[in-house]
Scaffold this active site. Structure first.
Site, short mmCIF file in Angstrom:
data_model
loop_
_atom_site.label_atom_id
_atom_site.label_comp_id
_atom_site.label_asym_id
_atom_site.label_seq_id
_atom_site.Cartn_x
_atom_site.Cartn_y
_atom_site.Cartn_z
CG HIS A 13 0.77 2.97 12.62
ND1 HIS A 13 -0.48 2.27 12.94
CD2 HIS A 13 1.05 2.26 11.59
CE1 HIS A 13 -1.32 1.27 11.84
NE2 HIS A 13 0.01 1.57 11.26
CD GLU A 53 -3.53 -1.77 5.27
OE1 GLU A 53 -3.34 -3.05 6.36
OE2 GLU A 53 -2.69 -0.77 4.88
CD GLU A 54 -0.80 1.98 7.49
OE1 GLU A 54 -2.32 1.87 8.56
OE2 GLU A 54 -0.20 1.99 7.50
CG ASP A 109 -2.69 3.98 2.61
OD1 ASP A 109 -2.62 3.29 2.39
OD2 ASP A 109 -3.05 4.17 4.29
CG ASP A 144 2.76 -0.01 8.03
OD1 ASP A 144 2.52 -0.99 6.83
OD2 ASP A 144 2.18 0.68 9.15
CD GLU A 154 0.98 -3.80 5.33
OE1 GLU A 154 2.21 -3.44 6.08
OE2 GLU A 154 -0.05 -3.65 5.32
CG HIS A 195 -0.19 0.16 2.86
ND1 HIS A 195 -0.04 1.12 3.21
CD2 HIS A 195 0.02 -1.79 3.21
CE1 HIS A 195 0.50 0.05 3.97
NE2 HIS A 195 0.32 -0.03 4.09
#
Length: 386
Positions: A356, A144-145, A82, A112, A169, A80
């Site tokens: 994150h 995705e997030e 984003d 990520d 991932e 992904h």
């Protein structure tokens, strides 16, 4: 002859420098088209045929499907584009500048998971379409997030992709073939406010919510007794009571109460069945007061994922890494690719502990092994398929 993408480090710098935050908060949400256009330009230079797939309802968001070679099977390398939102004040360096120090690459999305997309292109460097018996597909998705709208658009389009997939991932380079699902549900009780001196003047939503809370805790215990999977660190389905808002003042009968819960089901547990059971349990707990119960899903949910241990991509990734395929608690886009007929392994160079977080980083010594493993998978599934 195909051309070439830029050097790996230049690609990583470009990806990190291009903001693409996705968030359920419209004030923070951004598009990903600049990242998609960047990747498409590099992929086209390397000989891929690129399709940019808009995400319906989001004019600034899109998926990229870049294909090298032709055929019905092949390998998909997916990631992904984003990132989550960030707090710049907590970062030691600029989150949008790829910064090398202490053997690490710092930047928002390094682990990520923007870096995987650059590594996938690097692994394909020098390949020509005529070298492949089955196609290699680079898949880059949106959102995705937050809502996984990119993956949902992909499924709805039914665009043929391939037979085997790696989603990059962060797994510390170990293969993962199973993960839990996720559902977030809102439970609202409609009360009737009135003066607190006389309970008969209203209907206290918070008092009714206590029945809901007790019913949920009882149901959670039953689910955890019924469903267990020793592959997970937390081997049972979880239910978190995450948010409760009720009433507005001590001297008013509580006129409304709303609870938000998070459920992480194991493979074999269906989201719609869980929603049905949730309603059934709460209506039984409330009895005649059930007419004041209102349920809604905070997002469509993510199904659990389990790729068979006999799948060719599972066996190949286990042999390649020397680790048995694992189970993780976090969710990915794997269920969507599974629904399109692909066998999926989640395997990327980053560490989920870095995801994150401020000062997110990817260790430099993960780059070369990742590229080498991807090249071996490309050879097995695209150049010399069985």
């Amino acid at each position: 002859m195909s051309g070439e993408a830029p050097a790996l480090m230049d690609m990583l710098r470009g990806l990190i420098a291009t903001p693409s935050v996705s968030s359920v908060d419209p004030a923070l949400d951004q598009g990903n088209r600049e990242v998609i256009d960047l990747l498409a330009g590099w992929a086209e230079a390397a000989g891929f045929v690129c399709e940019i797939q808009p995400v319906p309802g989001h004019p600034d968001k899109a998926n990229l499907i870049a294909t090298l070679g032709r055929g019905p099977g092949g390998l998909v390398l997916s990631g992904h584009t984003d990132t989550v939102p960030y707090d710049g004040a907590l970062w030691t360096s600029d989150p949008f500048v790829l910064t090398e120090r202490d053997g690490r690459l710092y930047g928002l999305g390094t682990t990520d998971m923007k870096s995987f997309l650059g590594l996938a292109l690097e692994a394909a460097r020098g390949l020509r379409a005529q070298d492949l018996k089955q196609p290699l597909v680079l898949l880059a998705t949106a959102d995705e997030e937050s809502g996984m709208t990119g993956a949902r658009a992909l499924v709805e389009s039914q665009h043929p992709l391939g037979r085997h997939a790696i989603i990059g991932e962060p797994t510390n380079g170990r293969p993962v073939r199973t993960h839990k699902g996720m559902m977030m549900e809102a439970i609202r009780i409609e009360g009737h406010s009135g003066h607190s001196s006389n309970p008969a003047l209203g209907r206290n939503a918070l008092e009714l919510m206590t029945r809901v809370l007790n019913a949920l805790l009882e149901w959670r215990g039953e689910l955890q007794a019924q469903y267990q999977d020793a592959r997970f660190d937390v081997p049972v389905p979880t239910m978190n009571l995450g948010h409760l808002h009720a009433g507005d003042n001590p001297n008013r009968i509580c006129g409304e109460a709303e609870l938000h819960i998070d459920i992480r089901p194991l493979p074999g547990m269906g989201l719609e069945e869980l929603r049905y059971l949730l309603r059934q349990r709460l209506e039984a707990a409330l009895g005649e007061q059930a007419r004041y119960l209102h349920l809604r899903s905070l997002f469509p949910g993510l199904q659990p994922m389990a790729t068979p241990e006999t799948a060719e991509i599972v066996r190949a990734s286990e042999q390649l890494t020397g680790f048995p395929a694992e189970a993780v608690a976090f969710g990915t886009e794997a269920p969507f690719l599974r629904d399109m007929g692909l066998d999926v392994v989640v395997m990327g160079p980053g560490d989920i502990a870095q995801a994150h977080q401020p000062d997110e980083y990817l260790a430099l010594d993960r780059l070369t092994p990742t590229v080498e493993r991807l090249r071996r998978l490309i050879k097995q599934f695209c150049v010399d398929p069985a």
